[in-house]
Design a protein around this motif. Sequence first.
Motif, PDB file in Angstrom:
ATOM      1  N   VAL A  54       0.892  -1.066  -0.102  1.00 16.77           N
ATOM      2  CA  VAL A  54      -0.098   0.129   0.035  1.00 16.77           C
ATOM      3  C   VAL A  54       0.854   1.195   0.127  1.00 16.77           C
ATOM      4  O   VAL A  54       2.091   1.209   0.450  1.00 16.77           O
ATOM      5  CB  VAL A  54      -0.835  -0.063   1.079  1.00 16.77           C
ATOM      6  N   ASP A  55       0.399   2.262  -0.389  1.00 18.68           N
ATOM      7  CA  ASP A  55       1.086   3.777  -0.624  1.00 18.68           C
ATOM      8  C   ASP A  55       0.303   4.650   0.485  1.00 18.68           C
ATOM      9  O   ASP A  55      -0.809   4.207   0.873  1.00 18.68           O
ATOM     10  CB  ASP A  55       1.211   4.219  -1.941  1.00 18.68           C
ATOM     11  N   LYS A  56       0.535   5.794   0.583  1.00 12.37           N
ATOM     12  CA  LYS A  56       0.178   6.812   1.373  1.00 12.37           C
ATOM     13  C   LYS A  56      -1.410   7.044   0.924  1.00 12.37           C
ATOM     14  O   LYS A  56      -2.142   6.946   1.774  1.00 12.37           O
ATOM     15  CB  LYS A  56       0.998   8.252   1.343  1.00 12.37           C
ATOM     16  N   ASP A  57      -1.694   7.125  -0.379  1.00 11.03           N
ATOM     17  CA  ASP A  57      -2.826   7.281  -0.919  1.00 11.03           C
ATOM     18  C   ASP A  57      -3.937   6.243  -0.448  1.00 11.03           C
ATOM     19  O   ASP A  57      -5.002   6.583   0.001  1.00 11.03           O
ATOM     20  CB  ASP A  57      -2.867   7.559  -2.389  1.00 11.03           C
ATOM     21  N   THR A  58      -3.520   5.026  -0.736  1.00  7.27           N
ATOM     22  CA  THR A  58      -4.261   3.876  -0.362  1.00  7.27           C
ATOM     23  C   THR A  58      -4.538   3.953   1.204  1.00  7.27           C
ATOM     24  O   THR A  58      -5.643   3.623   1.501  1.00  7.27           O
ATOM     25  CB  THR A  58      -3.543   2.268  -0.639  1.00  7.27           C
ATOM     26  N   VAL A  59      -3.551   4.173   2.041  1.00  3.44           N
ATOM     27  CA  VAL A  59      -3.732   4.120   3.549  1.00  3.44           C
ATOM     28  C   VAL A  59      -4.828   5.380   3.787  1.00  3.44           C
ATOM     29  O   VAL A  59      -5.751   5.072   4.623  1.00  3.44           O
ATOM     30  CB  VAL A  59      -2.492   4.250   4.173  1.00  3.44           C
ATOM     31  N   ARG A  60      -4.831   6.485   3.245  1.00  2.00           N
ATOM     32  CA  ARG A  60      -5.779   7.485   3.263  1.00  2.00           C
ATOM     33  C   ARG A  60      -7.093   6.952   2.960  1.00  2.00           C
ATOM     34  O   ARG A  60      -8.170   7.232   3.463  1.00  2.00           O
ATOM     35  CB  ARG A  60      -5.359   8.838   2.577  1.00  2.00           C
ATOM     36  N   ARG A  61      -7.245   6.368   1.793  1.00  2.00           N
ATOM     37  CA  ARG A  61      -8.450   5.827   1.313  1.00  2.00           C
ATOM     38  C   ARG A  61      -9.186   4.749   2.219  1.00  2.00           C
ATOM     39  O   ARG A  61     -10.252   4.737   2.737  1.00  2.00           O
ATOM     40  CB  ARG A  61      -8.459   5.408  -0.114  1.00  2.00           C
ATOM     41  N   ILE A  62      -8.392   3.930   2.747  1.00  2.00           N
ATOM     42  CA  ILE A  62      -9.108   3.033   3.623  1.00  2.00           C
ATOM     43  C   ILE A  62      -9.066   3.639   5.006  1.00  2.00           C
ATOM     44  O   ILE A  62     -10.390   2.917   5.464  1.00  2.00           O
ATOM     45  CB  ILE A  62      -8.128   1.602   3.718  1.00  2.00           C
ATOM     46  N   ALA A  63      -8.536   4.426   5.359  1.00  2.00           N
ATOM     47  CA  ALA A  63      -8.958   5.080   6.531  1.00  2.00           C
ATOM     48  C   ALA A  63      -9.988   5.662   6.411  1.00  2.00           C
ATOM     49  O   ALA A  63     -10.989   5.718   7.569  1.00  2.00           O
ATOM     50  CB  ALA A  63      -7.750   5.735   7.005  1.00  2.00           C
ATOM     51  N   LYS A  64     -10.471   6.209   5.273  1.00  2.00           N
ATOM     52  CA  LYS A  64     -11.715   7.084   5.007  1.00  2.00           C
ATOM     53  C   LYS A  64     -12.825   6.002   4.958  1.00  2.00           C
ATOM     54  O   LYS A  64     -13.908   6.196   5.544  1.00  2.00           O
ATOM     55  CB  LYS A  64     -11.427   7.638   3.733  1.00  2.00           C
ATOM     56  N   LEU A  65     -12.614   4.772   4.521  1.00  2.00           N
ATOM     57  CA  LEU A  65     -13.634   3.576   4.071  1.00  2.00           C
ATOM     58  C   LEU A  65     -13.935   3.257   5.793  1.00  2.00           C
ATOM     59  O   LEU A  65     -14.879   2.833   5.971  1.00  2.00           O
ATOM     60  CB  LEU A  65     -13.035   2.627   3.520  1.00  2.00           C
ATOM     61  N   ALA A  66     -12.786   3.206   6.555  1.00  2.00           N
ATOM     62  CA  ALA A  66     -13.174   2.481   7.969  1.00  2.00           C
ATOM     63  C   ALA A  66     -13.583   3.529   8.793  1.00  2.00           C
ATOM     64  O   ALA A  66     -13.533   3.414   9.849  1.00  2.00           O
ATOM     65  CB  ALA A  66     -12.015   2.065   8.382  1.00  2.00           C
ATOM     66  N   ARG A  67     -13.681   4.826   8.415  1.00  2.00           N
ATOM     67  CA  ARG A  67     -14.197   5.891   9.359  1.00  2.00           C
ATOM     68  C   ARG A  67     -13.227   6.155  10.445  1.00  2.00           C
ATOM     69  O   ARG A  67     -13.666   6.241  11.733  1.00  2.00           O
ATOM     70  CB  ARG A  67     -15.505   5.695   9.755  1.00  2.00           C
ATOM     71  N   ILE A  68     -11.895   6.149  10.319  1.00  2.00           N
ATOM     72  CA  ILE A  68     -10.846   6.624  11.138  1.00  2.00           C
ATOM     73  C   ILE A  68     -10.198   7.639  10.772  1.00  2.00           C
ATOM     74  O   ILE A  68      -9.475   7.609   9.987  1.00  2.00           O
ATOM     75  CB  ILE A  68     -10.113   5.009  11.597  1.00  2.00           C
ATOM     76  N   ALA A  69     -10.082   8.587  11.610  1.00  2.00           N
ATOM     77  CA  ALA A  69      -9.452   9.754  11.161  1.00  2.00           C
ATOM     78  C   ALA A  69      -8.170   9.454  11.352  1.00  2.00           C
ATOM     79  O   ALA A  69      -7.676   9.029  12.635  1.00  2.00           O
ATOM     80  CB  ALA A  69      -9.993  11.059  12.147  1.00  2.00           C
ATOM     81  N   LEU A  70      -7.096   9.713  10.497  1.00  2.00           N
ATOM     82  CA  LEU A  70      -5.826   9.392  10.431  1.00  2.00           C
ATOM     83  C   LEU A  70      -4.890  10.660  10.534  1.00  2.00           C
ATOM     84  O   LEU A  70      -5.063  11.476   9.230  1.00  2.00           O
ATOM     85  CB  LEU A  70      -5.471   8.478   9.475  1.00  2.00           C
ATOM     86  N   GLU A  71      -4.348  11.291  11.285  1.00  2.00           N
ATOM     87  CA  GLU A  71      -3.630  12.554  11.191  1.00  2.00           C
ATOM     88  C   GLU A  71      -2.467  12.218  10.216  1.00  2.00           C
ATOM     89  O   GLU A  71      -1.913  11.155   9.997  1.00  2.00           O
ATOM     90  CB  GLU A  71      -2.888  12.899  12.611  1.00  2.00           C
ATOM     91  N   GLU A  72      -2.176  13.470   9.536  1.00  2.00           N
ATOM     92  CA  GLU A  72      -1.166  13.177   8.283  1.00  2.00           C
ATOM     93  C   GLU A  72       0.191  12.553   8.760  1.00  2.00           C
ATOM     94  O   GLU A  72       0.782  11.718   8.195  1.00  2.00           O
ATOM     95  CB  GLU A  72      -1.034  14.496   7.618  1.00  2.00           C
TER      96      GLU A  72
END
Lengths: 496, 95
Positions: free
Chosen positions: B3-21
């Motif tokens: 996974v890359d950073k974009d994918t991690v941001r996308r799955i965090a969004k899908l999982a509804r978990i706020a992920l600080e940059e």
Amino acid sequence: MPLPANPAELTLADARDALRARAISSVELTRTFLSAIEGARGLNAFITETPERALAMAEDADARLANGDGRPLEGVPLAIKDLFCTRGVRTTAGSRILDNFVPPYESTVTQNLWNAGAVMLGKTNLDEFAMGSSNETSFYKSAINPWRAKGSNQDLVPGGSSGGSAAAVSAHLCLAATGTDTGGSIRQPAAVTGIVGLKPTYGRCSRWGIVAFASSLDQAGPMTRTVRDAAIMLQQMASVDAKDSTSVDVPVPDYEAGIDAGVKGLRIGIPKEYRIDGAPPEINALWAKGAEWLKAQGAEIVEVSLPHTKYALPAYYIVAPAEASSNLARYDGVRYGHRASNASDIIDLYEKSRAEGFGAEVQRRVLIGTYVLSAGYYDAYYTRAQKIRTLIAQDFARAFEQCDALLTPATPGPAFAIGEKSNDPVSMYLNDVFTVTVNLAGLPGISVPAGLTADGLPLGLQIIGKAFDEATVLRTGHAIEQAAGFTARPAMWWAS
Amino acid sequence: MSVDKDTVRRIAKLARIALEEERVEPMVQELNGILAWVEQLEEVDVEGVAPLTSVVAQKLKMRDDVVTDGGDADAVTANAPLGEDHFFVVPKVVE
């Protein structure tokens, strides 16, 4: 039977008999454990102590015992893993997100125990949502293993996820405790704290009212100081339940009556793939000794093969997070549990509540689970892992054509230090290498204390049985227990 | 696969978990560590193997389609972080 000076020394079986004979009262026994719990707070085994409820239940039990209508566990004080919902008593699952959750209902397993007359001392510590092998992911900080290495003052983990239950049983803070086992969470902590831990067949105990982690793997079971006590506990915990459609309607045999049957004529399989590189020589030596013990008691030892063993753990780390990501979707900060303040809209409320409420390991697993279930990856990860699960189940089915039960080590090593493995998820996951196969195939397994390392730390042996054949698992475990004669005890450094 | 950073941001969004940059890159490393380890599953020949859907050989039970519980709004809403008159209160969702 004369009572020991300290009633906390009693096994569950002996305490039950002493209660029935009115040689001791439940209130007396309950007070003994409540004071032991108070004196052992340094072990951090309990998240919530329930002394008032315990004494009220004990008084009721004494009244029944006085009338001669005691039930099977009348007056027996137990500790309950804080993953079982208990009506009116906070149930946290070791997570900040459930820090203030008070269930308005009771889990089926705990209800069964109360219906049998048992007394609740409190709720024990665990890894957050049962996700961990050391208890270190608990929001309430790790429970501590009563055992320390010879000559050392270093705190060791009690294993996980049922680490608080394991510490409580090991330190004689209760007669027995409940645990749950998704990948080894009963058997692994039992092994590293020198106690007995039994994971029953999937479907043997109802999952209703147990905070869900991975629904196709989770199973409740007992954690005790003897195999007989495990048999007595399972007898009451097991039931078919209309509220859990996966609970199975198979008769519950008299487990206690069967444990003395011996192993003469049983065929015990030794799976060669469990001999792993890098395992301490003590583990393999103890395993060989276990086989000798069973052979000496008349069992036939046969070598068997479970060729897909090495793929069990990686398959588990796809299946379990996938199911967890789905199960944990319910924590939204709206209906119960932690809610973030200052949310700008509903999505923000979900995202902030979950980010604040879930710890690092839970977030990691929810993200992995979300990823392996997401469009484009589902077949490559999830479907493949479920196919490998079929192969693992077939391995066991083939092995059980040649034998009645399997003997393996319970863990790849003894208890380790707090913080030693917490920075590397994969090395932490490897603690469950010998236990996780059993969950993937839905089989019963028991860990029995069998020896000590050179440093004086306990090690366990595992017996794996056929589905719904807990009777043979207990009987073989009892044979190991008798041959091992494990009587070592941790020094009571924690007692204040 | 990794996974890359974009994918991690996308799955965090899908999982509804706020992920600080600042947590995105460490999470990329952690997830890739786990994904690299599970990659060994690709060695296994799963041709013609059916995925396991139930460890217990039993038919899923059916029950009568009747109400078995309910009518207890007090208990249902007792744990709500914010509620009013048996309703769950959430931030405004309709402009």
